[in-house]
Design an enzyme around this catalytic site. Structure first.
Site, PDB file in Angstrom:
ATOM      1  N   ASP A   1      18.491  48.378  21.737  1.00  0.00           N
ATOM      2  CA  ASP A   1      19.161  47.946  22.964  1.00  0.00           C
ATOM      3  C   ASP A   1      18.241  46.979  23.708  1.00  0.00           C
ATOM      4  O   ASP A   1      17.061  47.288  23.934  1.00  0.00           O
ATOM      5  CB  ASP A   1      19.471  49.138  23.865  1.00  0.00           C
ATOM      6  CG  ASP A   1      20.478  50.100  23.233  1.00  0.00           C
ATOM      7  OD1 ASP A   1      21.046  49.753  22.177  1.00  0.00           O
ATOM      8  OD2 ASP A   1      20.691  51.186  23.797  1.00  0.00           O
TER       9      ASP A   1
ATOM     10  N   ASP B   1      34.482  53.496  24.517  1.00  0.00           N
ATOM     11  CA  ASP B   1      33.454  54.307  25.164  1.00  0.00           C
ATOM     12  C   ASP B   1      34.134  55.292  26.102  1.00  0.00           C
ATOM     13  O   ASP B   1      34.997  54.910  26.900  1.00  0.00           O
ATOM     14  CB  ASP B   1      32.495  53.414  25.943  1.00  0.00           C
ATOM     15  CG  ASP B   1      31.880  52.340  25.051  1.00  0.00           C
ATOM     16  OD1 ASP B   1      31.717  52.599  23.857  1.00  0.00           O
ATOM     17  OD2 ASP B   1      31.572  51.251  25.562  1.00  0.00           O
TER      18      ASP B   1
END
Length: 245
Positions: free
Chosen positions: A15, A136
């Site tokens: 990330d 998500d």
């Protein structure tokens, strides 16, 4: 890289925020628990340990502050294994730009929800295997725009629509447990697997090798591991041994 029937792919997460490799708690800025320079070197480390694919998320892009395109290009140059990339892909033009960089698979979340026709166009132009839709979930509802905005639908309510639009796979992230290293509930993954005929990749709360064994029972074709790798809760080499069992 295609998903394989006989095994579940383990995908180390890289990330990126401000050009660094970070791990956030539930995606919230300011909760960085890991900050490492040179994300491309981190990606190379995972490749050297045996990873077959790297899961890269541009957190700045997801939060609509800027993009980390230069860092993404460095990762592509550094590693020889496929990269799947998400975060901040809000236009067809940017998606095409990334796919033309030889990103193996593009993960599209907010744009897929707000402009479903973009999934159809991209899958037709580049092939469905290269297009992954991100669903998500927070409090059982789908969230978008860097997990800041909730829509009144569950992942299972809309998963079939994206399969029919041409998505080749779905990334399901359980935001409720993301980055907490506290384990997870397998039922949402099972429900999503049963809702479509395309591969599901799971992310969120994988903390131990036992968790990995548990997720293999759900039918998902891939699992993303982030904080557990960076905090030495899981050793990637040991995890990869489970991948082929």
């Amino acid at each position: 890289m295609s998903f394989k029937e006989e095994k579940m792919l383990i995908m180390p997460a890289v990330d990126i925020k401000n050009g660094k490799c970070v791990q956030l708690v539930q995606g919230k800025p300011g909760t960085e628990q890991v900050i490492i320079d040179n994300p491309e070197k981190v990606a190379k480390k995972w490749e050297d340990e045996g990873a077959e694919i790297i899961h890269v998320i541009d957190l700045d892009g997801a939060l609509e502050t800027k993009d980390n395109l230069n860092t993404i290009k460095k990762i592509l140059k550094e590693v020889n294994i496929p990269i799947q990339l998400g975060g901040g892909i809000r236009s067809i033009e940017y998606a095409e730009k990334l796919l033309n960089l030889d990103i193996e698979r593009l993960i599209i979340g907010t744009m897929a929800i707000e402009k479903p026709n973009t999934i159809k166009k991209l899958s037709e132009d580049f092939g469905s295997e290269r297009i992954m839709v991100s669903l998500d979930s927070k409090d059982s509802k789908v969230v978008i725009k860097g997990w800041k905005e909730k829509i009144d639908k569950k992942a299972t309510d809309i998963s079939r629509e994206f399969q029919e639009a041409g998505a080749g796979s779905i990334l399901f992230t359980n935001v409720d447990v993301e980055g907490l290293l506290s384990g997870f509930d397998i039922q949402p993954a099972i429900d999503l697997v049963n809702s479509v005929d395309i591969p599901i990749v799971y992310s969120g709360g994988i903390t131990t090798l036992e968790d990995l064994k548990k997720i293999t029972t759900t039918g998902v074709k891939g699992v993303v591991i982030g904080s557990a790798l960076y905090k030495n809760k899981i050793n990637l080499i040991d995890a990869l041994k489970l991948q082929s069992k």
